[in-house]
Design a protein around this motif. Structure first.
Motif, PDB file in Angstrom:
ATOM      1  N   GLN A 149     -21.078   7.227 -30.333  1.00 51.78           N
ATOM      2  CA  GLN A 149     -22.080   7.582 -31.099  1.00 51.78           C
ATOM      3  C   GLN A 149     -22.837   8.557 -30.370  1.00 51.78           C
ATOM      4  OE1 GLN A 149     -22.327   7.991 -34.261  1.00 51.78           O
ATOM      5  NE2 GLN A 149     -20.421   6.471 -34.574  1.00 51.78           N
ATOM      6  N   TRP A 150     -23.283   8.037 -28.775  1.00 50.05           N
ATOM      7  CA  TRP A 150     -24.059   8.810 -28.242  1.00 50.05           C
ATOM      8  C   TRP A 150     -23.540  10.156 -27.447  1.00 50.05           C
ATOM      9  CZ3 TRP A 150     -28.788   7.984 -27.530  1.00 50.05           C
ATOM     10  CH2 TRP A 150     -29.484   6.704 -27.640  1.00 50.05           C
ATOM     11  N   GLU A 151     -21.918  10.043 -27.454  1.00 50.21           N
ATOM     12  CA  GLU A 151     -21.334  11.395 -26.935  1.00 50.21           C
ATOM     13  C   GLU A 151     -21.203  12.357 -27.959  1.00 50.21           C
ATOM     14  OE1 GLU A 151     -19.813   8.212 -24.287  1.00 50.21           O
ATOM     15  OE2 GLU A 151     -20.119   8.233 -26.370  1.00 50.21           O
ATOM     16  N   PHE A 152     -21.017  11.922 -29.238  1.00 49.15           N
ATOM     17  CA  PHE A 152     -21.106  12.905 -30.444  1.00 49.15           C
ATOM     18  C   PHE A 152     -22.630  13.596 -30.811  1.00 49.15           C
ATOM     19  CE2 PHE A 152     -17.693  10.583 -32.599  1.00 49.15           C
ATOM     20  CZ  PHE A 152     -16.692  11.384 -32.671  1.00 49.15           C
ATOM     21  N   PHE A 153     -23.786  12.716 -30.537  1.00 48.71           N
ATOM     22  CA  PHE A 153     -24.937  13.258 -30.387  1.00 48.71           C
ATOM     23  C   PHE A 153     -25.190  14.204 -29.277  1.00 48.71           C
ATOM     24  CE2 PHE A 153     -29.219  12.747 -28.396  1.00 48.71           C
ATOM     25  CZ  PHE A 153     -30.013  13.625 -29.390  1.00 48.71           C
ATOM     26  N   LEU A 154     -24.582  13.921 -27.975  1.00 53.48           N
ATOM     27  CA  LEU A 154     -24.745  15.057 -27.060  1.00 53.48           C
ATOM     28  C   LEU A 154     -23.985  16.052 -27.117  1.00 53.48           C
ATOM     29  CD1 LEU A 154     -25.220  12.123 -24.187  1.00 53.48           C
ATOM     30  CD2 LEU A 154     -26.986  13.592 -25.014  1.00 53.48           C
ATOM     31  N   LEU A 155     -22.703  15.891 -27.516  1.00 51.81           N
ATOM     32  CA  LEU A 155     -22.165  17.001 -27.764  1.00 51.81           C
ATOM     33  C   LEU A 155     -22.681  18.256 -28.945  1.00 51.81           C
ATOM     34  CD1 LEU A 155     -19.148  18.446 -27.535  1.00 51.81           C
ATOM     35  CD2 LEU A 155     -18.523  17.177 -29.496  1.00 51.81           C
TER      36      LEU A 155
END
Length: 509
Positions: A149-155
């Protein structure tokens, strides 16, 4: 090892030969041509076409259904470049980046050459996507699995930061402002976690949110029509369209860009939740930074057209990777394709190679044949399509207006979407008069739900703590990239401001 190789080779040739029947080839050819026409009409996207045509495949043979749907998919993604180049209205969201250089080339009398470059680049992007799909699926599958979830948000945030570098002016902050306005627009409607209404102001229709297609039609279509209506001397493309097929030297010079953009497109496509439009923007921005001709991007550069068109077509191959391995579509059109193969009883996932051996190769070979037809008919239709779109815009725009209205209505069958299209058209017109870029607004609407859901779920999992982010290498890389973009954008803005306020030491003659 040898036995496994022979088994895979047998599956590949069996699957490939099954697509070479006269019926399948005819279906692919017709579907690609239909997809190109659909993609060229503003508002009629690949996602919409697949959604409307899925039911037509029910009851037909599975191979024929796959051929028809993938042909539509491939043709529609490429077809959007026609209207993006000739009238500055992207036929599909994936072609929005193509318009930055393509339309300028059309005004220079090189519209045919821009279209030819776009078609050939699309074919090269498809080849890169197919190769990566077949040979590097396990590697890209592992990368996609590491996205939390963190990676999707930062993407998603990274995508909005790119908007600043896509600004036509010298102030990246304009792109960021418009991008976060798109973020805010995506928040309108029912909260996707608790179904709580946000920013609806008691208006029932707003609970359904703002759909992407009507917003896109308004920003790129209605606002363009308003711009034409205010012109005292209406704009039109003068002179001949010119040659369609670029020289071999020009094509050869685009190969490095095609490889780089193709790999970027596959990588973006392999990330669940991304899509062709994001792939095109990311590839365009990286090309602008890394290419020797980066300074010419946005001024009528064939390489800019090639970067965008290669990437958005390479995303098709990349989007199939999470779809086949995890049953998670990598883009909106691939989500429609997933629904179609579910309709025919195929369940993607880890058991797919056992339940349907050779299905991966069937998909790859069908996409390859569709790409060949796309190249042939894309070039053959370039001159007629460009000639049609070369009609004076004061004549063409009244014809396009009802088509855009139909396109806005057809997606959700809501009259409210027509109002949304006109509202965004007026809003886009105002922003264009203030020299704000339009594409970041649409990009923000696309990425907004991804950022919203991912960030909130990440906080729920960590009980409100940001500390878990520090233990995620991919997330830290994305965070570092975001900070670097912000720093470079602020420095660029300050340098330009200092230049503007620097006293002029030249004496008047």
């Amino acid at each position: 090892m040898l036995e496994m190789f022979l088994q895979e080779s047998t599956l590949f040739w069996t699957s490939f030969s099954s697509t070479l029947t006269l019926l399948n080839l005819t279906v692919i050819m017709v579907a690609v041509v239909l997809g190109i026409i659909i993609g060229a009409i503003p508002g009629l996207t690949a996602t919409m076409a697949l959604a409307l045509l899925i039911n037509l495949t029910y009851g037909v043979e599975f191979d024929v259904a796959i051929s028809f749907l993938l042909g539509i998919y491939v043709g529609a993604i490429m077809g959007g470049c026609y209207s993006a180049i000739m009238i500055n209205i992207p036929g599909t969201p994936a072609a929005a980046a193509t318009a930055l250089d393509g339309f300028i080339l059309a005004k220079q009398g090189k519209g045919g050459l821009a279209i030819g470059t776009g078609v050939i680049s699309s074919f090269m992007g498809m080849l890169v996507g197919i190769v990566m799909l077949v040979f590097l699926t396990p590697f890209l599958y592992k990368i996609a699995l590491k996205f939390g979830q963190w990676e999707f948000f930062l993407l998603a945030v990274f995508g909005v930061m790119i908007c600043g570098n896509l600004s036509t002016g010298t102030y990246p902050i304009k792109g960021w402002i418009v991008g976060f306005l798109g973020f805010f627009t995506a928040m309108i409607g029912l909260d996707q976690i608790y179904a709580f209404p946000r920013f609806t102001f008691g208006y029932l229709q707003l609970k359904g949110g703002i759909s992407l297609i009507p917003a896109l039609i308004g920003v790129f279509g209605i606002s363009e029509i308003l711009i034409v209506l205010q012109e005292q001397i209406p704009y039109k493309i003068l002179g001949k369209i010119g040659r369609i097929v670029p020289s071999w030297k020009a094509i050869r010079s685009l190969i490095p860009t095609a490889i780089r953009s193709g790999l970027i497109g596959v990588g973006i496509g392999a990330v669940p939740g991304a899509g062709e439009d994001i792939g095109a923007w990311v590839a365009y921005d990286i090309g602008k930074r890394r290419s020797k001709q980066g300074a010419k991007y946005g001024t009528g550069c064939l390489e800019g057209v090639a970067a965008a068109e290669t990437a958005n077509n390479a995303v098709i191959g990349g989007a199939m990777i999470p779809l086949l391995t995890l049953a998670i579509p990598g883009s909106p059109p691939s989500a429609m394709f997933l629904a179609a193969i579910w309709l025919h009883g195929v369940r993607p996932g880890p058991m797919l190679p056992i339940e349907h051996p050779g299905f991966l190769y069937l998909i790859a070979s069908t996409i390859f044949l569709a790409s060949v037809f796309m190249l042939i008919y894309g070039l053959l239709l370039a001159k007629p399509m460009a000639t049609i779109l070369k009609i004076k815009r004061e004549v063409l725009m009244p014809i396009i207006l009802p088509l855009t209205v139909i396109g806005a209505f057809a997606g959700g069958m809501r009259s409210f979407d027509i109002k949304v299209a006109f509202a965004f058209g007026i809003f886009g017109y105002i922003l264009r008069q203030l020299d704000y870029p339009m594409a970041p607004l649409v990009l923000g609407i696309i990425l907004g739900p991804l950022a919203d859901i991912s960030f909130r779920q990440a906080l729920m999992q960590s009980r409100g703590s940001l500390i878990p982010l520090l233990g995620r290498p991919i997330g830290l890389i994305l965070l570092a990239a975001i900070l670097l973009i912000i720093y470079s954008g602020i420095r660029r803005t300050l340098e330009y401001s200092r230049e503007q306020h620097r006293p002029n030491t030249l004496k008047p003659e």
